[in-house]
Design a protein around this motif. Structure first.
Motif, short mmCIF file in Angstrom:
data_model
loop_
_atom_site.label_atom_id
_atom_site.label_comp_id
_atom_site.label_asym_id
_atom_site.label_seq_id
_atom_site.Cartn_x
_atom_site.Cartn_y
_atom_site.Cartn_z
N VAL A 38 0.83 -1.21 0.00
CA VAL A 38 0.00 0.00 0.00
C VAL A 38 0.86 1.26 0.00
CG1 VAL A 38 -1.69 1.31 1.32
CG2 VAL A 38 -1.94 -1.16 1.09
N VAL A 39 1.85 1.30 0.90
CA VAL A 39 2.71 2.49 0.99
C VAL A 39 3.52 2.67 -0.29
CG1 VAL A 39 4.61 3.55 2.26
CG2 VAL A 39 2.81 2.35 3.50
N GLY A 40 4.04 1.58 -0.84
CA GLY A 40 4.83 1.69 -2.07
C GLY A 40 4.01 2.17 -3.25
N VAL A 41 2.77 1.67 -3.36
CA VAL A 41 1.91 2.10 -4.47
C VAL A 41 1.53 3.56 -4.31
CG1 VAL A 41 -0.38 1.80 -5.48
CG2 VAL A 41 1.03 -0.20 -4.96
N LEU A 42 1.20 3.97 -3.09
CA LEU A 42 0.85 5.39 -2.87
C LEU A 42 2.06 6.30 -3.11
CD1 LEU A 42 -1.39 5.16 0.33
CD2 LEU A 42 -2.10 5.47 -2.05
N GLY A 43 3.25 5.85 -2.67
CA GLY A 43 4.44 6.66 -2.94
C GLY A 43 4.73 6.78 -4.42
N GLY A 44 4.59 5.66 -5.15
CA GLY A 44 4.79 5.73 -6.60
C GLY A 44 3.77 6.62 -7.28
N TYR A 45 2.52 6.57 -6.83
CA TYR A 45 1.48 7.44 -7.39
C TYR A 45 1.81 8.90 -7.15
CZ TYR A 45 -3.06 9.77 -7.66
OH TYR A 45 -4.09 10.64 -7.96
N PHE A 46 2.22 9.24 -5.94
CA PHE A 46 2.51 10.63 -5.60
C PHE A 46 3.66 11.16 -6.46
CE2 PHE A 46 5.05 13.67 -3.17
CZ PHE A 46 4.12 14.65 -2.90
N PHE A 47 4.77 10.41 -6.53
CA PHE A 47 5.93 10.91 -7.26
C PHE A 47 5.69 10.93 -8.77
CE2 PHE A 47 7.93 10.01 -3.22
CZ PHE A 47 8.87 11.03 -3.11
N ASN A 48 4.92 9.99 -9.27
CA ASN A 48 4.64 10.01 -10.71
C ASN A 48 3.75 11.18 -11.10
OD1 ASN A 48 2.44 8.83 -12.95
ND2 ASN A 48 4.59 8.45 -13.45
N VAL A 49 2.76 11.45 -10.27
CA VAL A 49 1.83 12.53 -10.60
C VAL A 49 2.45 13.89 -10.33
CG1 VAL A 49 -0.40 13.57 -9.99
CG2 VAL A 49 -0.20 11.09 -10.23
N ILE A 50 3.17 14.04 -9.22
CA ILE A 50 3.69 15.35 -8.82
C ILE A 50 4.96 15.70 -9.59
CG2 ILE A 50 4.58 16.72 -6.90
CD1 ILE A 50 1.56 16.13 -6.81
N LEU A 51 5.93 14.77 -9.64
CA LEU A 51 7.24 15.09 -10.21
C LEU A 51 7.32 14.88 -11.72
CD1 LEU A 51 9.66 13.66 -7.49
CD2 LEU A 51 8.78 15.98 -7.76
N GLN A 52 6.59 13.90 -12.24
CA GLN A 52 6.70 13.61 -13.67
C GLN A 52 5.50 14.07 -14.47
OE1 GLN A 52 7.57 9.33 -13.51
NE2 GLN A 52 9.70 9.80 -14.00
N GLY A 53 4.57 14.72 -13.84
CA GLY A 53 3.44 15.28 -14.58
C GLY A 53 2.45 14.25 -15.07
N GLY A 54 2.42 13.07 -14.48
CA GLY A 54 1.44 12.07 -14.88
C GLY A 54 0.04 12.43 -14.41
N THR A 55 -0.94 11.86 -15.06
CA THR A 55 -2.33 12.13 -14.70
C THR A 55 -2.83 11.01 -13.78
OG1 THR A 55 -3.11 10.96 -16.66
CG2 THR A 55 -2.77 13.33 -16.85
N PRO A 56 -3.58 11.37 -12.74
CA PRO A 56 -4.10 10.34 -11.83
C PRO A 56 -4.97 9.31 -12.52
CG PRO A 56 -4.33 12.53 -10.87
CD PRO A 56 -3.92 12.74 -12.29
N GLY A 57 -5.79 9.75 -13.49
CA GLY A 57 -6.67 8.82 -14.18
C GLY A 57 -5.90 7.77 -14.98
N ALA A 58 -4.84 8.20 -15.66
CA ALA A 58 -4.06 7.25 -16.45
C ALA A 58 -3.32 6.27 -15.55
CB ALA A 58 -3.07 8.01 -17.33
N TYR A 59 -2.83 6.77 -14.43
CA TYR A 59 -2.11 5.89 -13.50
C TYR A 59 -3.04 4.80 -12.98
CZ TYR A 59 1.16 4.69 -9.73
OH TYR A 59 2.03 4.03 -8.89
N LEU A 60 -4.23 5.19 -12.54
CA LEU A 60 -5.16 4.21 -11.99
C LEU A 60 -5.73 3.30 -13.07
CD1 LEU A 60 -7.10 6.51 -9.48
CD2 LEU A 60 -5.26 4.89 -8.99
N ALA A 61 -5.94 3.84 -14.27
CA ALA A 61 -6.49 3.02 -15.35
C ALA A 61 -5.51 1.94 -15.79
CB ALA A 61 -6.86 3.91 -16.55
N SER A 62 -4.23 2.28 -15.89
CA SER A 62 -3.23 1.28 -16.28
C SER A 62 -3.05 0.23 -15.18
CB SER A 62 -1.90 1.95 -16.58
OG SER A 62 -1.37 2.59 -15.42
#
Length: 262
Positions: free
Chosen positions: A161-185
């Motif tokens: 859980v912590v690893g997935v949330l950390g990856g989500y945060f850094f991908n969306v905040i630092l790399q400009g990823g979209t939350p919807g695309a992250y969750l959809a993939s």
């Protein structure tokens, strides 16, 4: 005239390996024998959890972040940003999470188990228990191995859980990823067997860490200094076994369970 004695290279290592596997089989059989040491199990469970839960949570954050950043960077180069979430989550759940848990349990809990069993061995407490008709394996080793297995399974869920949330945060905040695309993939690629193999790995890795620590604790050499050496050896041996077993399980899993959508 006596016949010359020949030593077989590696015979000592093979003998030690056989004894380790024999102890593991003995521990498995004694898990289903009575009396069951419930109080000792609870005490060891609390001890191992208390010394590993905070380091595990702290380590899982950078692990998830590094995996997400690396996968996201590679996905951007290949033009496949939409698969960043699924790839990073699968890497965290299948590979990083059980390995992190097992390494920390071996380094913290396993070393304490080895030191405790080793100190009892050099004080001849194990021999005294056998003289009194008490099995040291059932009384001391089985509760510790079971505690390591239970803590590994529970902490594996926390790390996932912590690893997935950390990856989500850094991908969306630092790399400009979209939350919807992250969750959809993530939902498109992940499946329940991925979680099952992760939990099975954690359970097996906890068993390996507990058995190796107990084995080295039962066989110290050279008094108190030997106990310290046994602790170091137990951690190193556990690390080697964990990476080898993880390779075998991953190869089998990828051959048996088809990827989602295949």
């Amino acid at each position: 005239m006596t016949a010359p004695q020949f030593s077989v290279p590696g015979a000592g290592a093979l003998r030690e390996t056989g004894r380790l596997f024999a102890l593991g089989a003995t521990v498995l059989t004694h898990m289903f024998k009575r009396p069951f040491q419930a109080r000792e199990l609870l005490e060891q469970f609390w001890f191992i959890a208390s010394v590993t839960i905070l380091p595990t949570a702290l380590v899982s954050i950078p692990f998830g972040a590094v995996i997400a950043l690396q996968v996201g960077s590679l996905a951007q180069q290949l033009g496949a940003q939409s698969f960043t979430g699924g790839a990073s989550v699968l890497a965290v759940i299948q590979q990083a999470s059980p390995i992190i848990v097992a390494l920390l349990i071996s380094g913290a809990g396993g070393s304490a188990i080895c030191a405790d069993i080793g100190s009892r061995t050099i004080r001849e407490e194990m021999d005294a228990m056998e003289v009194m008709g008490v099995s040291p394996i059932q009384r001391l080793i089985v509760p510790r191995v079971l505690a390591a297995m239970l803590v590994a399974v529970l902490l594996n869920g926390l790390v996932s859980v912590v690893g997935v949330l950390g990856g989500y945060f850094f991908n969306v905040i630092l790399q400009g990823g979209t939350p919807g695309a992250y969750l959809a993939s993530f939902s498109a690629l992940a499946q329940l067997p991925d979680l099952y193999i992760s939990e099975f790995k954690a359970l097996l890795f906890g068993f390996i860490a507990g058995v190796v620590a107990a084995y080295r604790g039962l066989n110290p050499r050279g008094g108190p200094k030997g106990v310290g050496d046994a602790v170091n050896q137990s951690v190193v041996i556990t690390f080697l076994l964990l990476f080898f077993v993880n390779l075998v399980l991953t190869a089998i899993y990828l051959q048996v369970v088809p990827p989602k959508g295949a």
